[in-house]
Design a protein around this motif. Structure first.
Motif, PDB file in Angstrom:
ATOM      1  N   ILE A 145      80.885  53.347   2.275  1.00  0.00           N
ATOM      2  CA  ILE A 145      79.733  54.202   1.969  1.00  0.00           C
ATOM      3  C   ILE A 145      79.933  55.602   2.543  1.00  0.00           C
ATOM      4  O   ILE A 145      79.691  56.612   1.875  1.00  0.00           O
ATOM      5  N   ALA A 146      80.396  55.676   3.805  1.00  0.00           N
ATOM      6  CA  ALA A 146      80.608  56.980   4.438  1.00  0.00           C
ATOM      7  C   ALA A 146      81.662  57.790   3.686  1.00  0.00           C
ATOM      8  O   ALA A 146      81.497  58.995   3.458  1.00  0.00           O
ATOM      9  N   ALA A 147      82.757  57.134   3.297  1.00  0.00           N
ATOM     10  CA  ALA A 147      83.822  57.831   2.564  1.00  0.00           C
ATOM     11  C   ALA A 147      83.323  58.348   1.227  1.00  0.00           C
ATOM     12  O   ALA A 147      83.619  59.489   0.831  1.00  0.00           O
ATOM     13  N   ASP A 148      82.562  57.531   0.528  1.00  0.00           N
ATOM     14  CA  ASP A 148      82.034  57.930  -0.775  1.00  0.00           C
ATOM     15  C   ASP A 148      81.115  59.133  -0.650  1.00  0.00           C
ATOM     16  O   ASP A 148      81.194  60.081  -1.444  1.00  0.00           O
ATOM     17  N   ARG A 149      80.246  59.132   0.359  1.00  0.00           N
ATOM     18  CA  ARG A 149      79.283  60.230   0.517  1.00  0.00           C
ATOM     19  C   ARG A 149      79.972  61.525   0.948  1.00  0.00           C
ATOM     20  O   ARG A 149      79.602  62.614   0.488  1.00  0.00           O
ATOM     21  N   LEU A 150      80.978  61.402   1.824  1.00  0.00           N
ATOM     22  CA  LEU A 150      81.692  62.601   2.247  1.00  0.00           C
ATOM     23  C   LEU A 150      82.438  63.219   1.063  1.00  0.00           C
ATOM     24  O   LEU A 150      82.404  64.431   0.850  1.00  0.00           O
ATOM     25  N   GLY A 156      90.770  69.564   2.234  1.00  0.00           N
ATOM     26  CA  GLY A 156      90.679  69.102   0.845  1.00  0.00           C
ATOM     27  C   GLY A 156      91.583  67.928   0.556  1.00  0.00           C
ATOM     28  O   GLY A 156      91.171  66.966  -0.102  1.00  0.00           O
ATOM     29  N   SER A 157      92.839  67.966   1.041  1.00  0.00           N
ATOM     30  CA  SER A 157      93.771  66.874   0.766  1.00  0.00           C
ATOM     31  C   SER A 157      93.328  65.580   1.431  1.00  0.00           C
ATOM     32  O   SER A 157      93.533  64.494   0.879  1.00  0.00           O
ATOM     33  N   VAL A 158      92.715  65.677   2.608  1.00  0.00           N
ATOM     34  CA  VAL A 158      92.208  64.477   3.282  1.00  0.00           C
ATOM     35  C   VAL A 158      91.020  63.906   2.528  1.00  0.00           C
ATOM     36  O   VAL A 158      90.954  62.700   2.248  1.00  0.00           O
ATOM     37  N   VAL A 159      90.072  64.750   2.169  1.00  0.00           N
ATOM     38  CA  VAL A 159      88.856  64.267   1.507  1.00  0.00           C
ATOM     39  C   VAL A 159      89.176  63.701   0.127  1.00  0.00           C
ATOM     40  O   VAL A 159      88.594  62.693  -0.289  1.00  0.00           O
ATOM     41  N   ASN A 160      90.103  64.311  -0.585  1.00  0.00           N
ATOM     42  CA  ASN A 160      90.453  63.822  -1.916  1.00  0.00           C
ATOM     43  C   ASN A 160      91.065  62.424  -1.893  1.00  0.00           C
ATOM     44  O   ASN A 160      90.966  61.681  -2.869  1.00  0.00           O
ATOM     45  N   ASP A 161      91.699  62.064  -0.796  1.00  0.00           N
ATOM     46  CA  ASP A 161      92.300  60.736  -0.636  1.00  0.00           C
ATOM     47  C   ASP A 161      91.675  60.042   0.576  1.00  0.00           C
ATOM     48  O   ASP A 161      92.359  59.404   1.370  1.00  0.00           O
ATOM     49  N   VAL A 162      90.363  60.162   0.695  1.00  0.00           N
ATOM     50  CA  VAL A 162      89.683  59.796   1.937  1.00  0.00           C
ATOM     51  C   VAL A 162      89.865  58.329   2.313  1.00  0.00           C
ATOM     52  O   VAL A 162      90.013  57.999   3.492  1.00  0.00           O
ATOM     53  N   ILE A 163      89.886  57.427   1.320  1.00  0.00           N
ATOM     54  CA  ILE A 163      90.012  55.996   1.620  1.00  0.00           C
ATOM     55  C   ILE A 163      91.309  55.704   2.368  1.00  0.00           C
ATOM     56  O   ILE A 163      91.348  54.843   3.245  1.00  0.00           O
ATOM     57  N   ASN A 164      92.370  56.426   2.024  1.00  0.00           N
ATOM     58  CA  ASN A 164      93.677  56.191   2.641  1.00  0.00           C
ATOM     59  C   ASN A 164      93.956  57.090   3.839  1.00  0.00           C
ATOM     60  O   ASN A 164      95.029  56.998   4.432  1.00  0.00           O
ATOM     61  N   GLN A 165      93.011  57.954   4.196  1.00  0.00           N
ATOM     62  CA  GLN A 165      93.253  58.906   5.278  1.00  0.00           C
ATOM     63  C   GLN A 165      92.273  58.783   6.437  1.00  0.00           C
ATOM     64  O   GLN A 165      92.543  59.282   7.522  1.00  0.00           O
ATOM     65  N   TYR A 172      81.765  66.885  -0.675  1.00  0.00           N
ATOM     66  CA  TYR A 172      82.830  67.896  -0.739  1.00  0.00           C
ATOM     67  C   TYR A 172      83.094  68.325  -2.184  1.00  0.00           C
ATOM     68  O   TYR A 172      83.328  69.503  -2.446  1.00  0.00           O
ATOM     69  N   GLU A 173      83.049  67.363  -3.102  1.00  0.00           N
ATOM     70  CA  GLU A 173      83.258  67.699  -4.513  1.00  0.00           C
ATOM     71  C   GLU A 173      82.176  68.656  -5.015  1.00  0.00           C
ATOM     72  O   GLU A 173      82.438  69.517  -5.868  1.00  0.00           O
ATOM     73  N   LYS A 174      80.956  68.509  -4.507  1.00  0.00           N
ATOM     74  CA  LYS A 174      79.847  69.341  -4.970  1.00  0.00           C
ATOM     75  C   LYS A 174      79.790  70.699  -4.276  1.00  0.00           C
ATOM     76  O   LYS A 174      79.357  71.690  -4.870  1.00  0.00           O
ATOM     77  N   THR A 175      80.223  70.735  -2.993  1.00  0.00           N
ATOM     78  CA  THR A 175      80.040  71.962  -2.209  1.00  0.00           C
ATOM     79  C   THR A 175      81.342  72.651  -1.816  1.00  0.00           C
ATOM     80  O   THR A 175      81.327  73.833  -1.467  1.00  0.00           O
ATOM     81  N   GLY A 176      82.458  71.916  -1.833  1.00  0.00           N
ATOM     82  CA  GLY A 176      83.725  72.489  -1.380  1.00  0.00           C
ATOM     83  C   GLY A 176      83.804  72.656   0.114  1.00  0.00           C
ATOM     84  O   GLY A 176      84.677  73.374   0.633  1.00  0.00           O
ATOM     85  N   ALA A 177      82.904  72.005   0.853  1.00  0.00           N
ATOM     86  CA  ALA A 177      82.886  72.155   2.312  1.00  0.00           C
ATOM     87  C   ALA A 177      82.412  70.862   2.962  1.00  0.00           C
ATOM     88  O   ALA A 177      81.821  69.987   2.313  1.00  0.00           O
TER      89      ALA A 177
END
Length: 417
Positions: A115-120, A52-61, A124-129
């Protein structure tokens, strides 16, 4: 090419020399136009608790690899804040190079990564996974841009590389215990001119922005010169000159009768990045440890502490000397441009990421140059603050992306032919 039945995302991508500005389905993202190649990647994968912490800040991670005709090198790359903090050599656009954006890997790297970061993140925001099976499929209607001169010679090849004959571009996230693959197919792609896209951003501006534009204009003409003029009048003028000051180029975008005029438009292969590079060279000579213009830019835009204020002031003074020198060269260039368009231009807009830092020196120089073509012919210069004007290109591109896909009636007519 057969078009997918899957609902595509709408993407406006402004791949600036300094920052990526992206609007994907209405969500705006901004991050530095940099990456760091990993030749011997050894970062541990994130465990389930850290996803979750990686996906929430995906652009920087994000830690990504690519398979795409847009990208020749196959190394994994880091982005954003993570890239800046590696201390390694940055992959960034070379503001001195003769090769353009369409000819280097970084353009494709940044576009596909965004695009990949936005879609991931959206998934994750919609499914939690993470996606089932570690694979996501994405279809995109894309609008992006190239500098005016580069567009003339490289637009078709660049567009075809995105379309990729209908095949997917593969982006793989290596952050997790099991890699996540994003397959991106571009259904529709348009590549327009930088500066042209900013004018579309102005044309589609909402009332709040129109009021802001008028307010900026009135600051420069406080003696009633623009009495009775509205923000809509300014952006709706049929004959305009847009001066788009980016980090690597300045685009002189001319609109005639509300249409982009490629014959009168041009690109100066220098931008605000030249100022930063010149400042950087002087600082290196003096023993300062900066390694890139991005690092220097971040320092100049930060508020100095009490202890660091003397150092900040010294660097700021050096940078302002370079800004004044560069503003003088821009004012010389406008004489060449204005010689072709002075007879019909009604409004001049100055915008882009490099606009605000140069305003203190450039605005007066532009007024002096334009006055040489007739003091009694008022041509307002609307100088737009970088805080919002740097988004004009991406907002214009997003509006174009929304209009790429034919409506059902058009599609039916096309299918019948």
């Amino acid at each position: 090419m057969a078009k997918t039945a899957v609902e595509p995302i709408k993407a406006g991508l402004d791949l600036g020399n300094g920052y990526v500005k992206a609007n994907l389905n209405g969500r705006v993202r901004v991050f530095p136009s940099i990456a760091v190649k990993q030749f011997n990647p050894d970062a541990p994968a994130v465990t389930a608790d850290g996803i979750g912490s990686v996906v929430n800040d995906v652009i920087n991670q994000m830690d990504l690899s690519f398979i795409s005709p847009l990208i020749k090198s196959t190394e994994r790359r880091l982005f954003g804040e993570r890239a800046l903090k590696t201390g390694k050599s940055l992959e960034e656009f070379d503001v001195y190079a003769r090769t353009g954006k369409s000819e280097v890997d970084l353009s494709g790297v940044l576009a596909l990564a965004t695009i990949a970061a936005d879609r991931l993140q959206d998934h994750y925001e919609k499914t939690g996974a993470l996606p089932d099976g570690g694979v996501m499929k994405v279809n995109v209607d894309l609008a992006t841009a190239l500098p005016i001169q580069e567009h003339k010679y490289h637009m078709k090849r660049y567009k075809d590389a995105y379309l990729n004959s209908g095949q997917a571009h593969i982006v793989t996230f290596h952050n997790f215990e099991n890699p996540v693959r994003v397959e991106i197919i571009f259904d529709y792609v348009i590549v327009i001119n930088e500066g042209e896209s900013a004018q579309y951003g102005l044309m589609f501006a909402k009332q709040e922005m129109l009021d802001m534009i008028l307010k900026e204009a009135l600051k420069s003409y406080p003696n009633g010169e623009l009495d009775g003029i509205t923000g809509k009048d300014l952006v709706g003028a049929p004959n305009t000159l847009g001066i788009d000051i980016g980090e690597g180029t300045i685009d002189w975008a001319v609109f005639t009768n509300r249409k982009f005029n490629p014959d009168a438009s041009s690109t100066l292969k220098q931008g605000y990045g030249i100022v930063l590079e010149s400042t950087l060279s002087k600082l290196i000579e003096q023993g300062y440890p900066y390694r890139s213009r991005k690092e220097l830019s971040e320092f100049l835009h930060s508020k100095p502490s009490a202890l660091g204020k003397m150092k900040w002031n010294h660097i700021k003074n050096i940078n302002e000397s370079e800004e004044d020198r560069f503003a003088a060269s821009i004012s010389s260039e406008i004489s060449k441009v204005f010689d072709k368009v002075a007879g019909f231009i009604e409004v001049i807009f100055v915008f882009g990421g490099g606009a605000t830092p140069l305003e203190w020196s450039l605005f007066g120089k532009l007024q002096e140059r334009i006055a040489e073509f007739g003091e009694n012919n008022l041509i307002p210069i609307v100088y737009l603050d970088s805080a919002f004007s740097r988004f004009l290109n991406v907002q214009g591109l997003y509006q174009v992306a929304l209009r790429l896909r034919p409506n059902r009636k058009d599609a039916a007519v096309a299918a019948a032919k």
